[in-house]
Write an enzyme that holds these catalytic residues in place. Structure first.
Site, PDB file in Angstrom:
ATOM      1  N   ASN A  96      31.452  36.967  33.715  1.00  0.00           N
ATOM      2  CA  ASN A  96      32.443  35.892  33.568  1.00  0.00           C
ATOM      3  C   ASN A  96      31.782  34.527  33.543  1.00  0.00           C
ATOM      4  O   ASN A  96      32.092  33.647  34.356  1.00  0.00           O
ATOM      5  CB  ASN A  96      33.466  35.954  34.706  1.00  0.00           C
ATOM      6  CG  ASN A  96      34.474  37.064  34.517  1.00  0.00           C
ATOM      7  OD1 ASN A  96      34.835  37.408  33.399  1.00  0.00           O
ATOM      8  ND2 ASN A  96      34.924  37.651  35.611  1.00  0.00           N
ATOM      9  N   SER A 122      37.507  42.908  30.490  1.00  0.00           N
ATOM     10  CA  SER A 122      38.581  43.051  31.457  1.00  0.00           C
ATOM     11  C   SER A 122      38.883  44.528  31.672  1.00  0.00           C
ATOM     12  O   SER A 122      38.895  45.307  30.723  1.00  0.00           O
ATOM     13  CB  SER A 122      39.839  42.324  30.972  1.00  0.00           C
ATOM     14  OG  SER A 122      40.894  42.475  31.904  1.00  0.00           O
ATOM     15  N   GLY A 124      38.357  45.806  35.275  1.00  0.00           N
ATOM     16  CA  GLY A 124      38.106  45.960  36.698  1.00  0.00           C
ATOM     17  C   GLY A 124      37.654  47.350  37.086  1.00  0.00           C
ATOM     18  O   GLY A 124      37.000  48.063  36.313  1.00  0.00           O
ATOM     19  N   LYS A 174      38.358  35.103  27.614  1.00  0.00           N
ATOM     20  CA  LYS A 174      38.443  35.789  28.902  1.00  0.00           C
ATOM     21  C   LYS A 174      38.851  34.810  30.004  1.00  0.00           C
ATOM     22  O   LYS A 174      39.598  35.174  30.923  1.00  0.00           O
ATOM     23  CB  LYS A 174      37.092  36.424  29.245  1.00  0.00           C
ATOM     24  CG  LYS A 174      37.039  37.138  30.601  1.00  0.00           C
ATOM     25  CD  LYS A 174      38.109  38.222  30.725  1.00  0.00           C
ATOM     26  CE  LYS A 174      37.845  39.199  31.860  1.00  0.00           C
ATOM     27  NZ  LYS A 174      37.601  38.638  33.166  1.00  0.00           N
ATOM     28  N   HIS A 177      42.525  34.385  29.608  1.00  0.00           N
ATOM     29  CA  HIS A 177      43.113  35.641  30.084  1.00  0.00           C
ATOM     30  C   HIS A 177      43.265  35.619  31.605  1.00  0.00           C
ATOM     31  O   HIS A 177      44.313  35.947  32.162  1.00  0.00           O
ATOM     32  CB  HIS A 177      42.221  36.798  29.638  1.00  0.00           C
ATOM     33  CG  HIS A 177      42.445  38.102  30.347  1.00  0.00           C
ATOM     34  ND1 HIS A 177      41.993  38.345  31.625  1.00  0.00           N
ATOM     35  CD2 HIS A 177      43.050  39.244  29.948  1.00  0.00           C
ATOM     36  CE1 HIS A 177      42.319  39.579  31.991  1.00  0.00           C
ATOM     37  NE2 HIS A 177      42.963  40.143  30.988  1.00  0.00           N
TER      38      HIS A 177
END
Length: 303
Positions: A96, A122, A124, A174, A177
């Protein structure tokens, strides 16, 4: 396809597992050497104890994929990797990172003839099972090189991934997002806090979550995770109402200010996180639980 993956934490380790299941050759490095050894014992991952050793096991065009924390550690690792690479090799930053940093790094590596792709990833801790949503920024030629790897990570070969724009665009999208995620989580938390406050109704919040999960307008993955979090402890009594932030929300609000784009919901959600560090609230406990459910983020629990 052969890839050198640096960073075998929760997400990196699961990405390696998906690649191995798809038949790719994965060379793995982590500062904690026991992590690479564990993955090697699970399957065909090739563990290495240094970055130079990992690069030496690749064939051209060499692809090195980073899953390390944003900031100095990423930049230091990219510099170290680039010292062992040559023209037409590819570095992918799947962390990130700030999109402004990614744009600068891309320019610097281009001068050396090395391709750089910034990949917003994305999914997780659920990515191993569900697949990852992947937004990539950079040159199309370099992107085509890693498409086999992208397809193996994504939910399917045709969905959940794409080249979204030039260098920086992957990490920019991202970032946005994650900013949207802040706002959605805050809305859920406020609604549940309101329901929880009506003690006279004695509402079963887990039951309501299960009702809403099916065909309601607000059905979503976050709602699925709320249901999981509430299944055994509707009061969330073991969680402290303290919500951390990993940076993307701040970057999103800063960019909105720079571009004169109003983003009141995202900004309010960010400031609510700051506020959580001073108050005791059910809403804050629920947001902390959601973050732990989807990303494995640390939550403070009662001793």
């Amino acid at each position: 396809m052969k890839v050198f993956l640096i960073g075998l934490g929760k997400m990196g380790g699961n990405m390696a597992r998906r690649w191995l299941l798809a038949g790719h050759d994965v060379i793995g490095y982590d500062r904690d050497t026991t992590v690479a050894e564990k993955l090697a014992n699970e399957g065909r991952l090739i563990p290495v104890t240094s970055i130079a050793d990992g690069v030496s096991k690749l064939s051209k065009p060499r692809v090195v994929w980073l899953m390390v924390p944003a900031g100095k550690v990423t930049e230091d690792t990219i510099f170290q990797v680039s010292q062992s690479l040559s023209k037409d090799d590819v570095i992918v930053d799947g962390g990130n990172s700030n999109f402004n940093d990614s744009m600068r790094i891309a320019r610097e590596l281009t001068e050396k003839g090395i391709h750089f792709l910034d990949a917003g990833v994305s999914g997780g801790v659920w990515g191993l099972k569900e697949g990852y949503s992947i937004m990539v920024g950079g040159e199309e030629a370099a992107f085509k090189t890693i498409i086999p790897l992208i397809k193996s990570l994504a939910p399917s070969e045709t969905t959940g991934w794409g080249l979204v724009g030039p260098s920086g665009a992957g990490h920019f999208t991202k970032m946005v997002h994650n900013g949207i995620e802040y706002g959605m989580m805050e809305a859920f938390a406020e609604g549940y806090d309101l329901m929880q406050s009506r003690k006279d109704f004695d509402l079963d919040l887990h039951q309501i979550s299960e009702i809403w999960r099916h065909s309601s307008v607000i059905r979503s993955w976050l709602l699925d995770l709320i249901s999981l979090a509430l299944e055994n402890d509707q009061e969330l009594s073991h969680i402290q109402p303290w919500i951390s932030d990993s940076g993307e929300g701040r970057w999103t609000v800063n960019e909105a200010i720079k571009q004169d784009v109003p983003a009141p919901a995202i900004a309010a959600a960010l400031f609510r996180r700051f506020d959580s560090r001073e108050e005791n609230s059910y809403a804050y406990r629920l947001i902390s639980a959601m973050r732990n459910q989807f990303g494995g983020h640390t939550m403070k629990t009662e001793k």
